[in-house]
Design an enzyme around this catalytic site. Sequence first.
Site, PDB file in Angstrom:
ATOM      1  N   GLU A 127       2.261   5.016  -4.119  1.00 20.43           N
ATOM      2  CA  GLU A 127       2.263   6.164  -5.449  1.00 20.43           C
ATOM      3  C   GLU A 127       3.367   6.850  -5.209  1.00 20.43           C
ATOM      4  OE1 GLU A 127      -0.272   5.331  -3.187  1.00 20.43           O
ATOM      5  OE2 GLU A 127      -1.433   4.389  -4.504  1.00 20.43           O
ATOM      6  N   ASP A 165       0.798  -1.140  -0.018  1.00 21.93           N
ATOM      7  CA  ASP A 165       0.051   0.053  -0.021  1.00 21.93           C
ATOM      8  C   ASP A 165       0.978   1.257   0.043  1.00 21.93           C
ATOM      9  OD1 ASP A 165      -2.414   1.824   0.193  1.00 21.93           O
ATOM     10  OD2 ASP A 165      -2.662   1.174   2.193  1.00 21.93           O
ATOM     11  N   ASP A 182      -9.461   2.691  -2.556  1.00 15.40           N
ATOM     12  CA  ASP A 182     -10.325   3.048  -1.687  1.00 15.40           C
ATOM     13  C   ASP A 182     -11.737   3.369  -2.139  1.00 15.40           C
ATOM     14  OD1 ASP A 182      -8.265   2.307  -0.003  1.00 15.40           O
ATOM     15  OD2 ASP A 182      -8.103   4.489   0.497  1.00 15.40           O
TER      16      ASP A 182
HETATM   17  O1  MIG Z   1      -4.131   6.060   4.241  1.00 17.66           O
HETATM   18  O2  MIG Z   1      -3.977   0.980   5.675  1.00 17.66           O
HETATM   19  O3  MIG Z   1      -6.228   1.958   0.139  1.00 17.66           O
HETATM   20  O4  MIG Z   1      -6.995  -0.371   1.660  1.00 17.66           O
HETATM   21  O5  MIG Z   1      -7.006  -0.122   4.571  1.00 17.66           O
HETATM   22  C1  MIG Z   1      -4.991   4.769   4.028  1.00 17.66           C
HETATM   23  C2  MIG Z   1      -5.025   1.686   5.874  1.00 17.66           C
HETATM   24  C3  MIG Z   1      -4.243   3.582   4.088  1.00 17.66           C
HETATM   25  C4  MIG Z   1      -5.210   2.862   2.190  1.00 17.66           C
HETATM   26  C5  MIG Z   1      -5.541   1.579   1.482  1.00 17.66           C
HETATM   27  C6  MIG Z   1      -6.690   1.015   2.593  1.00 17.66           C
HETATM   28  C7  MIG Z   1      -6.122   0.448   3.942  1.00 17.66           C
HETATM   29  C8  MIG Z   1      -5.764   1.856   4.335  1.00 17.66           C
HETATM   30  N1  MIG Z   1      -4.668   2.518   3.580  1.00 17.66           N
END
Ligand code: MIG
Length: 650
Positions: free
Chosen positions: A307, A304, A408
């Site tokens: 980007e 995660d 999301d």
């Molecule tokens: O700033 O890890 O897309 O699936 O639950 C949010 C917390 C960070 C974004 C991800 C989401 C995840 C969440 N993350």
Amino acid sequence: MITKVIFGNPYPTEAVVQPVAQAAQLKHFAVGVDYGLIFTCPLDENEVVYGLGETTGKMNKRGGRYISFNTDTADHSDSNPSIYASHNLLVLEKRNFCIFFDTPGRVDFLIDWNSSGKIEVICPKDVTVYQVEADSTYAAIREFLFAIGPAYLPPRWAFGYGQSRFGYKCEQDFLDVLKGHQDAGLPLDYICMDIDYMDGYRDFTVDASRFPDLKAFSERMLQDGIHLVPIVDAGIKVDPGEPVYEDGVKQDVFCTNKEGKLFQGGVWPGMTHFPDFLNPKARKWFGQQYRFYTDRGIEGFWNDMNEPALFYTEYTKGPKKLGLALDFIFPRLRKKVKERNMIRDYQSFFHHVDGKKICHYDVHNIYGSNMIRATSEGLAALLDHRYLIFGRSSYIGAGRYGGVWTGDNTSCWEHIMLNMRHMASLNMCGFLYCGADTGGFMGNCTRELLLRWLAVSAFTPLMRNHSSMGTRAQEAYRFGDPEAFRKVLSLRYRLLPYIYSEYMKAALGSDLYIKPLAFAFPADEKVKAIEDQLLVGGSIMIAPIVEKDATVRTVYLPEDMTQVCYDGKDFYCTPCSQGEHQVEIPYDQVVFYIRKGKLLPVGKAATNSREVTVDDLVLLGDGESYELYWDDGITRDCTQGNVKVLKKDF
Ligand code: MIG
């Protein structure tokens, strides 16, 4: 035939892995000079343009403006031009032609924007443009898929049902989820661990007060067939004394800032350094860190914030209290400021590759991909068999290393459709292992929404229910009587032999697992406007209900097909003729179609992928034979040799 035209001196993204000959000039597109280059192509009226993988908008990209600039955003509405990924592929359906603008920088796509009657692509001046011409659109895409290399092969358990939530915090939460599914008779194969498992949001750590013995815990879950799938974020916390941080500094694997020091960006753990994923040494270093998990019996991950997402940096201040208040009072102004800060932040850190210093902004769109690559290569070295990995941000080519989930989304009906569109478009770009947060991440899901959504994601390779903290509980056993959920979920496991087989054949044979109807019925003008029906593998067409309160929908059959109604126990097959049909689908049933001359193998019900066998498959449909790919589901030795032909006994 695939050829390329090189403009300037493009950064090697490694998206295309097969050798490609150079062409003297581009077909269909003219090139001019904008602030970079501008490629234009006039469009006929009604000409369909597919592609762009994971973007907002429709599957037919006409009428939209899309900007490839990987962005962490929960706004997946058609007005938002940039989400997590950059997949710069356009497919000109009518011309059997596709074109890939291969550059790691920002690219703007204006596709009949403001009814201009043309495609305009605005790119940096350094870009390699690949073009594929073939006898059909489908053949052109397959040639492109061959050029970008074979898709990632997950273990079979990754095709099971997964449960996730931002908010599961301790062992007991995971045991509750397991028990909830077991008590309700719902199948399950894995549970994702979101950032709360970590010690202060540090990658490659675990909070010992909440998980005193992660190895013992993962082994305990595996006894019930449940794999733990922890999240790993991009940034490494700036944390003197902490071994991963210290080693990263010592090995010199982080991006630098304008002053030549290590760049600091604020994310979940506070200030972090960003691994220089473009640099092979940094990729290797990051990949090796996964030993922390593999030593504890963990073999599945999601990447995660790659980007990379930035909450604030050493150069731009974060949303302090005043800023947060301004979000509500002047949302548009705040958005502008954030966008400006984002560009400024991405311009203020640097990669180092082959002795060259590269500004992040210029290579922004391949950062996430290289994180997935680092993870995948690291796991390949640590394990002797297949592993699960899917990430959020990506660029074409990353489909060789892992899967993606689409970020999301929201618990709303429109996002079931977005899910379907993404699946088709992602497949065109080589991302075969993909799926959305089933039920929606933001907002509150309803019983009906989850049931309908599951009836779609039952066909997507990644089938994961995920939601954000603070939203309504979204596990399938949290909506009263679980009977309806049991029915819909049982379909997934009865189709697992087919889903696995079709996925593996597609990945090994440069094919798509999910595709739009137009690829199979190019002469049928009607299918071009249909985005709520898709082909899944070689035998199935789905036509789900994606509308609130609806129990009937119109389905268009481009050919005679076999309609299959599944009520949780039996499959009822009815021959259906080409043309339009009004079809009733109750909330607790799934209706889909088997294509003419094809067969669909279905297995026995199961509550875990371990139980799925191909010993007593039943063949539905009017075809004569089916090519079943089946192996042990975990070793790396995957070849077409694992295909055997099943024949229908008449
Ligand atoms: O700033 O890890 O897309 O699936 O639950 C949010 C917390 C960070 C974004 C991800 C989401 C995840 C969440 N993350």
